[in-house]
Enzyme design. Structure first.
Site, PDB file in Angstrom:
ATOM      1  N   ARG A 511       0.633  -0.926  -0.017  1.00  0.00           N
ATOM      2  CA  ARG A 511      -0.212   0.154  -0.651  1.00  0.00           C
ATOM      3  C   ARG A 511       0.658   1.083  -0.177  1.00  0.00           C
ATOM      4  NH1 ARG A 511      -3.999   0.172   4.853  1.00  0.00           N
ATOM      5  NH2 ARG A 511      -2.615   0.359   5.456  1.00  0.00           N
ATOM      6  N   SER A 575       7.221  -5.371   7.115  1.00  0.00           N
ATOM      7  CA  SER A 575       7.252  -6.215   8.032  1.00  0.00           C
ATOM      8  C   SER A 575       8.074  -7.207   8.151  1.00  0.00           C
ATOM      9  CB  SER A 575       5.792  -6.802   8.096  1.00  0.00           C
ATOM     10  OG  SER A 575       5.149  -5.500   7.871  1.00  0.00           O
ATOM     11  N   ASP A 629       5.531  -3.122  12.336  1.00  0.00           N
ATOM     12  CA  ASP A 629       4.275  -3.189  12.493  1.00  0.00           C
ATOM     13  C   ASP A 629       3.591  -2.971  14.267  1.00  0.00           C
ATOM     14  OD1 ASP A 629       4.561  -5.676  12.414  1.00  0.00           O
ATOM     15  OD2 ASP A 629       3.062  -6.358  11.175  1.00  0.00           O
TER      16      ASP A 629
END
Length: 889
Positions: A511, A575, A629
């Site tokens: 994203r 991540s 995250d």
């Protein structure tokens, strides 16, 4: 007396409403159909085994039976029995004398069979109106059938029998169940036909029972599973709901009976009254000169002289008219051929009405079972007993026909029961024994997954030790809980403002976000984002290709937002396991989650990104932070709540981070202030420190995973593995014959079928077991009601343990923060994200309770985070920019 199909439908519907009344807590006291709970919760499954006794007391004789049930694949039942008389004076004597007599006969029977030294389980069929409170406790409401023993009414008959046996002291038995004969009828048939869930008796009296869902039985605690309901349906109509179909003959019979106004339905259909109905009709017709030339005889005028067995004889195909002639002659009449034909018609009309009414109420019961199950077509079996059903030449056929007419969408089998009150009582006992033994075996296996307060405290202390190891310079290299410094040194203070970009790379999608942070009056966060996919060939190509693709996506996004040429600060959520040496530098240690791009491991991902941006020469970005995250989760909540200093993720995987004092972070220079530590706590236990609480099921899941021996703590608490633990336990149960009738389906052997979302669905409280069954069916597992309860329990135990372990880890973290600051009491907020935490109905509650118990000196608030990996990365960047500007000023 001829009832149309519409009338029968109407009777059926009225009966359905009466059933509802009997089941409801508020309506039961005034209901005429009492719907008594029997505490029989399961029908036989064919695996019952053992030696049982049965006692059958329901009239002037009583029987003692020994029933041997064996399951070596053959399902055999062997029976021996003895009948004992009850002398007239005992039926009217004291209760103690009656039960002493029964105990003596029992002793005599055991002596004969030479089994006095064995302690056998016994089922007691006691066919009188009783109020049952447990399977082995039954309080006599009133004596009937000529019994009048003193001081038994209002007492528990089981404890009276136990007292009489104990007083003798020469044998001992285990009274397991008190049974009503109707229930026994259902259970005997249930042994041969596992679809049997209704028992029906049409003999001298009439009654029925069926398996009802516990959630509809207000009179008994609990919503799980089913229970057999003894309907006592003979009393249907006692409140007047049948007055439009009762005839003058029904009224007359009722007025002359021992219990006027009671059991009105029974008086229309059962054997005790059928012959009498025919007699009253014959008398009326004779009086009106329609029969016997208007002649009446003393015999015809005597109550009870036209017996019900006469009806069966007269309705027989061949010799019926001949029989009518004989019977009428015996009553002193001189019948003509026409008289005999008329009498046959009257018998047919009375017995047909009886079968029709019985069919109408039975249809209501079956319709209710069908609705309870929510099926299109019901396939069910009714176990039947009673002289009228078995001996009348056409009753059974007419009854079946009525049921089929009223319920065209059901396939109903009728099975004649053999000895429900004897064999049936033994069956109820055998099932109760099987259920108890299986329950004990299951609890023993699940015991290992139930953690005590002491064990959880121990886990908390061990986590603390591992945390210290990860922070220490000397011990860090061999520590399993890595305690990685993140170089995030402050949580948001609310003065952050500006436009920031965030990248979120953690799986097959990627994203790009634009995050506008405002302060002052209009304080808040506004976000825009776009999702891009990463093709497999790029995930597994070269590092340059991967980062070029990422930059291409950023370029597309900036164009889409109309922001080309603006240089924005950027936060990068990456991540994967990284070693950070500063906020804007993260060395990729190893790819996970299917990524294999070459030339990245051991490199700084920020550099790789910057190089790709320069290669494109379109725009410039200021990469401020590489973010994990978990840290992002803490930061998003920190923007809402200044007390938030811990981040927790419990989803597919699990991890935590928290603000540690710099003086304790030995891997980074400097003593002042704080730094967020990414614990990577999933690896807790990889050095064997949790071995004493890991079960055989955890070992099995670990062995078959992609990374055996690694992330052991995570494998006990996170969503990716809970379903597998459950599946392994279910297989173990099935192998031991404790579930799914011992049959392991191919599906159950398949790894990964139990997705974690099923665990959340199965445990959600509003879910009926029906839905649990449909989830299991969707998994290709044929389950009974009992199986569904067991699966639900296993899910609950596994999820509870996960939540408790997670809470123990959290308790170690908040207590460390409290001790770091030398406080007696700490108020702190934990930002949480992850599907397991958010979607599971009980996980969060159990986890919060555990933290509270293990860290009583901390007041911990849990806040659900929204989008830690997107918004969180932008906020870390915003905080870093705020601090950088302050430094420049």
């Amino acid at each position: 007396m001829r009832l149309s199909e519409e009338t029968l439908q109407e009777v059926s519907q009225r009966f359905g409403k009466e059933m509802e009344k009997g089941l409801g807590a508020d309506t039961n006291p005034t209901a005429s159909v009492k719907m008594l709970p029997t505490f029989v919760r399961s029908t036989p499954d064919g695996t019952e085994d053992g030696d049982f006794l049965a006692l059958d007391l329901g009239g002037t004789n009583f029987r003692v039976l020994r029933v041997k049930v064996s399951d070596n694949g053959l399902q055999k039942v062997e029976m021996e029995n003895q009948i004992y008389a009850i002398p007239e004076e005992l039926m009217r004597g004291s209760g103690v004398q009656l039960f002493d007599h029964i105990a003596e006969c029992l002793a005599n029977f055991l002596d004969k069979l030479n089994i006095k030294d064995k302690k056998l389980p016994l089922g007691f069929t006691f066919s009188f109106p009783c109020h049952q409170t447990k399977l082995d406790e039954s309080i006599l409401v009133t004596w009937t059938k000529g019994f009048k023993c003193s001081s038994v009414e209002g007492k528990d008959v089981v404890s009276m029998l136990r007292k009489s046996i104990k007083k003798r002291g020469d044998f001992d038995i285990d009274i397991v169940a008190v049974v009503n004969d109707t229930v026994g009828t259902m259970m005997t048939c249930g042994y041969d036909d596992h679809n049997c869930e209704v028992g029906l008796i049409v003999g001298t009296g009439t009654n029925a029972c069926y398996m009802e869902e516990m959630r509809h039985i207000d009179l008994v605690e609990g919503d799980e599973g089913r229970m057999c309901i003894n309907m006592e349906w003979g009393a249907f109509g006692d409140d007047g709901v049948l007055k439009d179909i009762r005839t003058e003959f029904d009224h007359e019979i009722d007025m002359g009976s021992l219990n006027p106004g009671k059991q009105l339905f029974e008086k229309m259909i059962s054997g005790m009254y059928m012959g009498e109905l025919v007699r009253l009709i014959l008398v009326k017709m004779a009086k009106e000169g329609l029969l016997f030339g208007g002649r009446l005889t003393p015999d015809l005028l005597t109550t009870g002289h036209f017996e019900t067995r006469y009806i069966s004889a007269i309705e027989k195909e061949k010799e019926g008219l001949q029989k009518a002639h004989e019977i009428l002659t015996k009553l002193g009449l001189e019948p003509s051929h026409e008289d005999c034909v008329a009498t046959l018609r009257i018998c047919q009309i009375v017995s047909t009405r009886s079968a029709n009414l019985c069919g109408a109420t039975l249809a209501a019961v079956l319709r209710r079972i069908k609705d309870n199950k929510g099926v299109e077509r019901l396939r069910s079996t009714v176990g039947v007993d009673g002289s009228v059903y078995k001996k009348h030449p056409h009753f059974a056929r007419r009854l079946h026909k009525t049921v089929r007419k009223l319920l065209p969408d059901c396939e109903i089998r009728f099975v004649r029961s053999e000895d429900g009150s004897g064999k049936g009582a033994a069956m109820v006992t055998a099932v109760a024994y099987r259920l108890a033994a299986q329950h004990k075996a299951r609890q023993k296996i699940l015991e290992a997954l139930k953690l005590s307060h002491e064990q959880l405290l121990e886990v908390k202390q061990r986590m603390r030790i591992e945390m210290e190891k990860g922070l220490g310079k000397e011990t860090h290299a061999e520590a399993v809980v890595k305690m990685l410094p993140t170089y995030v040194c402050s949580t948001p203070d609310g003065t952050e403002k500006g436009d920031f970009l965030a990248l979120d790379l953690g799986g097959t999608n990627f994203r790009v976000l634009l995050v506008r942070v405002r302060n002052g009056m209009r304080r808040g966060v506004e976000m825009h984002n776009k999702i891009y996919s990463i093709p497999v060939e790029i995930m597994q190509g070269t590092g340059e290709e991967l980062f070029d693709h990422i930059v291409h996506c950023i370029s597309d996004f900036l164009e889409y937002m109309g922001m080309k040429g603006v240089s924005l600060p950027l936060g990068f959520t990456f991540s994967f396991p990284c070693q950070q040496t500063s906020l804007d530098e993260g060395i990729l240690l190893k790819w996970t989650k299917g990524f294999k791009a070459t030339g990245c491991e051991g490199e700084d991902v920020v550099n790789l990104l910057k190089e790709a941006i320069h290669r494109r020469e379109e725009f410039d970005l200021d990469v401020v932070a590489v973010v994990n995250d978990t840290v992002g989760t803490m930061m998003t909540c920190g923007y809402e709540d200044p007390y938030c200093e811990v981040g927790l993720i419990v989803g597919t995987g699990s991890n935590a981070c928290y603000m540690e004092e710099m003086r304790n972070v030995e891997l980074v220079e400097g003593e002042e202030g704080r730094m967020c530590i990414n614990m990577e706590w999933g690896a807790f236990g990889d050095n064997g420190c949790l071995d004493d609480i890991r079960t055989e099921f955890d070992l099995a899941v670990d062995e078959l995973s992609l990374n055996p021996g690694k992330q052991r703590f995570e494998k006990m608490i996170s969503g990716m593995y809970l379903g597998e633990i459950v599946r392994n336990i279910l297989i173990d149960f099935t192998k031991r014959g404790l579930l799914f009738r011992g049959r392991i389906s191919e599906r159950l052997k398949t790894r990964g079928i139990f997705e974690t979302k099923f665990l959340s669905q199965i445990e959600s409280d509003c879910l009926a077991l029906l839905q649990v069954r449909s989830i299991l069916q969707h998994l290709g597992l044929e389950s009974t009601c009992d199986d569904s309860i067991i699966v639900k329990e296993v899910c609950a135990v596994v999820a509870r343990r996960a939540a408790q372990l997670c809470g123990a880890g959290m308790a170690a973290v908040v207590d460390k923060i409290r001790e770091n600051r030398g406080l007696d009491f700490l108020k702190v907020t934990v930002g949480v994200d992850g599907t397991l935490y958010k979607l599971h109905p009980h996980f969060s509650t159990v986890m919060h309770e555990t933290v509270k118990q293990l860290s009583p000196k901390c007041e911990v608030t849990f806040l659900q985070s929204e989008d830690g990996s997107g918004k969180g990365a932008a906020l870390i960047t915003a905080v870093a920019c705020r601090i950088r500007e302050a430094g420049q000023r």
